[in-house]
Design a protein around this motif. Structure first.
Motif, PDB file in Angstrom:
ATOM      1  N   ALA A  41     -60.124  78.811  -6.638  1.00  0.00           N
ATOM      2  CA  ALA A  41     -60.055  78.743  -5.177  1.00  0.00           C
ATOM      3  C   ALA A  41     -61.396  79.051  -4.532  1.00  0.00           C
ATOM      4  CB  ALA A  41     -58.987  79.708  -4.657  1.00  0.00           C
ATOM      5  N   VAL A  42     -62.405  79.387  -5.334  1.00  0.00           N
ATOM      6  CA  VAL A  42     -63.785  79.655  -4.915  1.00  0.00           C
ATOM      7  C   VAL A  42     -63.872  80.744  -3.841  1.00  0.00           C
ATOM      8  CG1 VAL A  42     -66.009  78.578  -4.413  1.00  0.00           C
ATOM      9  CG2 VAL A  42     -64.172  77.201  -5.360  1.00  0.00           C
ATOM     10  N   PRO A  43     -63.404  81.956  -4.136  1.00  0.00           N
ATOM     11  CA  PRO A  43     -63.608  83.069  -3.200  1.00  0.00           C
ATOM     12  C   PRO A  43     -65.065  83.541  -3.251  1.00  0.00           C
ATOM     13  CG  PRO A  43     -62.636  83.876  -5.223  1.00  0.00           C
ATOM     14  CD  PRO A  43     -62.711  82.378  -5.369  1.00  0.00           C
ATOM     15  N   LEU A  44     -65.435  84.444  -2.371  1.00  0.00           N
ATOM     16  CA  LEU A  44     -66.789  84.996  -2.408  1.00  0.00           C
ATOM     17  C   LEU A  44     -67.020  85.770  -3.704  1.00  0.00           C
ATOM     18  CD1 LEU A  44     -67.304  86.313   1.237  1.00  0.00           C
ATOM     19  CD2 LEU A  44     -68.179  84.208   0.206  1.00  0.00           C
ATOM     20  N   ALA A  45     -65.987  86.438  -4.195  1.00  0.00           N
ATOM     21  CA  ALA A  45     -66.082  87.204  -5.429  1.00  0.00           C
ATOM     22  C   ALA A  45     -64.674  87.553  -5.892  1.00  0.00           C
ATOM     23  CB  ALA A  45     -66.903  88.486  -5.231  1.00  0.00           C
ATOM     24  N   ILE A  46     -64.562  87.939  -7.161  1.00  0.00           N
ATOM     25  CA  ILE A  46     -63.309  88.468  -7.696  1.00  0.00           C
ATOM     26  C   ILE A  46     -63.578  89.889  -8.166  1.00  0.00           C
ATOM     27  CG2 ILE A  46     -61.529  88.273  -9.476  1.00  0.00           C
ATOM     28  CD1 ILE A  46     -62.004  85.301  -9.540  1.00  0.00           C
ATOM     29  N   VAL A  47     -62.841  90.821  -7.612  1.00  0.00           N
ATOM     30  CA  VAL A  47     -62.934  92.228  -8.004  1.00  0.00           C
ATOM     31  C   VAL A  47     -61.656  92.595  -8.740  1.00  0.00           C
ATOM     32  CG1 VAL A  47     -63.136  94.605  -7.202  1.00  0.00           C
ATOM     33  CG2 VAL A  47     -64.434  92.781  -6.064  1.00  0.00           C
ATOM     34  N   VAL A  48     -61.785  93.014  -9.987  1.00  0.00           N
ATOM     35  CA  VAL A  48     -60.621  93.351 -10.815  1.00  0.00           C
ATOM     36  C   VAL A  48     -60.498  94.868 -10.894  1.00  0.00           C
ATOM     37  CG1 VAL A  48     -59.519  93.103 -13.062  1.00  0.00           C
ATOM     38  CG2 VAL A  48     -60.943  91.247 -12.162  1.00  0.00           C
ATOM     39  N   ARG A  49     -59.389  95.366 -10.393  1.00  0.00           N
ATOM     40  CA  ARG A  49     -59.134  96.817 -10.431  1.00  0.00           C
ATOM     41  C   ARG A  49     -58.390  97.179 -11.701  1.00  0.00           C
ATOM     42  NH1 ARG A  49     -56.213  98.776  -5.032  1.00  0.00           N
ATOM     43  NH2 ARG A  49     -56.655 100.767  -6.077  1.00  0.00           N
ATOM     44  N   LEU A  50     -58.960  98.059 -12.474  1.00  0.00           N
ATOM     45  CA  LEU A  50     -58.309  98.558 -13.685  1.00  0.00           C
ATOM     46  C   LEU A  50     -57.894  99.995 -13.422  1.00  0.00           C
ATOM     47  CD1 LEU A  50     -60.742  97.116 -16.393  1.00  0.00           C
ATOM     48  CD2 LEU A  50     -58.692  96.074 -15.395  1.00  0.00           C
ATOM     49  N   GLY A  51     -56.618 100.144 -13.068  1.00  0.00           N
ATOM     50  CA  GLY A  51     -56.107 101.456 -12.714  1.00  0.00           C
ATOM     51  C   GLY A  51     -55.148 102.006 -13.751  1.00  0.00           C
ATOM     52  N   PRO A  52     -54.415 103.053 -13.410  1.00  0.00           N
ATOM     53  CA  PRO A  52     -53.517 103.710 -14.367  1.00  0.00           C
ATOM     54  C   PRO A  52     -52.340 102.843 -14.801  1.00  0.00           C
ATOM     55  CG  PRO A  52     -53.267 104.645 -12.158  1.00  0.00           C
ATOM     56  CD  PRO A  52     -54.471 103.771 -12.118  1.00  0.00           C
ATOM     57  N   ASP A  53     -52.034 101.765 -14.060  1.00  0.00           N
ATOM     58  CA  ASP A  53     -50.922 100.890 -14.438  1.00  0.00           C
ATOM     59  C   ASP A  53     -51.352  99.781 -15.396  1.00  0.00           C
ATOM     60  OD1 ASP A  53     -49.097 102.275 -12.865  1.00  0.00           O
ATOM     61  OD2 ASP A  53     -49.582 101.085 -11.081  1.00  0.00           O
ATOM     62  N   PHE A  54     -52.605  99.814 -15.839  1.00  0.00           N
ATOM     63  CA  PHE A  54     -53.114  98.823 -16.784  1.00  0.00           C
ATOM     64  C   PHE A  54     -53.521  99.520 -18.069  1.00  0.00           C
ATOM     65  CE2 PHE A  54     -56.902  96.890 -18.699  1.00  0.00           C
ATOM     66  CZ  PHE A  54     -56.409  95.636 -19.028  1.00  0.00           C
ATOM     67  N   GLU A  55     -53.142  98.938 -19.196  1.00  0.00           N
ATOM     68  CA  GLU A  55     -53.572  99.469 -20.481  1.00  0.00           C
ATOM     69  C   GLU A  55     -53.917  98.324 -21.418  1.00  0.00           C
ATOM     70  OE1 GLU A  55     -50.703 101.205 -23.164  1.00  0.00           O
ATOM     71  OE2 GLU A  55     -49.051 100.503 -21.898  1.00  0.00           O
ATOM     72  N   SER A  56     -54.778  98.614 -22.378  1.00  0.00           N
ATOM     73  CA  SER A  56     -55.194  97.607 -23.346  1.00  0.00           C
ATOM     74  C   SER A  56     -54.838  98.088 -24.748  1.00  0.00           C
ATOM     75  CB  SER A  56     -56.703  97.373 -23.246  1.00  0.00           C
ATOM     76  OG  SER A  56     -57.119  96.429 -24.198  1.00  0.00           O
ATOM     77  N   ALA A  57     -54.318  97.159 -25.552  1.00  0.00           N
ATOM     78  CA  ALA A  57     -53.910  97.521 -26.908  1.00  0.00           C
ATOM     79  C   ALA A  57     -55.100  97.967 -27.750  1.00  0.00           C
ATOM     80  CB  ALA A  57     -53.211  96.338 -27.576  1.00  0.00           C
ATOM     81  N   SER A  58     -56.277  97.434 -27.436  1.00  0.00           N
ATOM     82  CA  SER A  58     -57.494  97.824 -28.149  1.00  0.00           C
ATOM     83  C   SER A  58     -58.690  97.454 -27.289  1.00  0.00           C
ATOM     84  CB  SER A  58     -57.599  97.112 -29.503  1.00  0.00           C
ATOM     85  OG  SER A  58     -57.814  95.729 -29.326  1.00  0.00           O
ATOM     86  N   ARG A  59     -59.841  98.015 -27.619  1.00  0.00           N
ATOM     87  CA  ARG A  59     -61.052  97.665 -26.876  1.00  0.00           C
ATOM     88  C   ARG A  59     -61.403  96.193 -27.062  1.00  0.00           C
ATOM     89  NH1 ARG A  59     -63.190 102.628 -29.288  1.00  0.00           N
ATOM     90  NH2 ARG A  59     -62.806 104.343 -27.841  1.00  0.00           N
ATOM     91  N   ALA A  60     -61.071  95.643 -28.213  1.00  0.00           N
ATOM     92  CA  ALA A  60     -61.390  94.235 -28.477  1.00  0.00           C
ATOM     93  C   ALA A  60     -60.695  93.323 -27.475  1.00  0.00           C
ATOM     94  CB  ALA A  60     -60.992  93.860 -29.895  1.00  0.00           C
TER      95      ALA A  60
END
Length: 243
Positions: A41-60
């Motif tokens: 959609a070509v916004p000015l920028a995309i800012v991704v918030r990584l908060g307490p409700d997000f987790e990753s199975a591994s750093r990879a």
């Protein structure tokens, strides 16, 4: 099976995306494609918030953000910024190597203040009819843009590329294509959106040149899902002589 969703909001043209859930092999593609759709959609920028409700199975798994950054660096050239709102996310991003490529911050408000500065770029948008005359209209729009932006050396290549992109969309998507012409420091980009999510047809009996000609003419080209369920096929032409 795990799930992940991306909650989005828009602030002064900046998309704020907040992933919620667990990132693992089963949700990797969903997060990647969700962010790519926002970029289309070509916004000015995309800012991704990584908060307490997000987790990753591994750093990879965090390499998904590097993948998105690489996919959108040529087109649409939308800046991607990660805001690590927990110390764990900040540490994991740094130790995973993602921060070597993707900008990372810890303060959302300060990041938005910087992201809302409009980039130096010019663009034109046009919805085209669902007929082969669409290519003629697109060619005229590109010709006018190149004249207004003083790009006489790009006219021939730009006309060739936009013809291929629009004809492909009309022949194989069955929808009204939308054309975006954009000039920025990295080059002249031509992008065509249609309603068919399937990858573009690179060559057909009725289309002897095909999109392989687009690849030979441009410095980069590709396709990505659009925010409304279709796709965008894009190409970037170098402002200087091609090597």
């Amino acid at each position: 099976m795990t799930e992940i969703c991306v909650r989005t909001s828009e602030l002064a043209g900046v998309v704020v995306a907040t992933p919620v859930g667990r990132l693992d092999l089963s949700t990797y593609a969903a997060l990647r494609d969700g962010l790519l759709k926002q970029a289309a959609a070509v916004p000015l920028a995309i800012v991704v918030r990584l908060g307490p409700d997000f987790e990753s199975a591994s750093r990879a798994m965090l390499a998904v953000f590097t993948t998105v950054w690489m996919r959108i660096s040529q087109w649409p050239g939308v800046p991607l910024v990660l805001v690590a709102e927990t110390e764990e996310h900040h540490s994991d991003l740094r130790r995973s190597g993602v921060t070597r490529h993707v900008a990372t911050a810890t303060d959302l408000e300060a990041t938005l203040d910087r992201a809302e500065q409009p980039p130096l770029r010019r663009y034109r948008r046009l919805t085209l009819p669902k007929s082969l005359v669409a290519a003629l209209i697109a060619r005229e729009e590109v010709r006018v843009a190149c004249a207004e932006w003083e790009l006489p050396g790009l006219v021939d290549d730009a006309l060739l590329v936009v013809s291929e992109l629009v004809e492909n969309a009309v022949r194989h998507s069955g929808s009204e294509p939308a054309l975006r012409i954009e000039l920025r420091a990295s080059g002249l980009s031509l992008a065509v959106r249609d309603d068919n999510p399937e990858p573009p047809v690179t060559r057909s009996a009725a289309q002897h040149r095909g999109l392989d000609l687009v690849g030979r003419t441009s410095v980069a080209w590709g396709t990505m899902p659009s925010y409304d369920g279709g796709k965008v096929v894009w190409a970037v032409l170098a402002l200087g002589p091609r090597r």
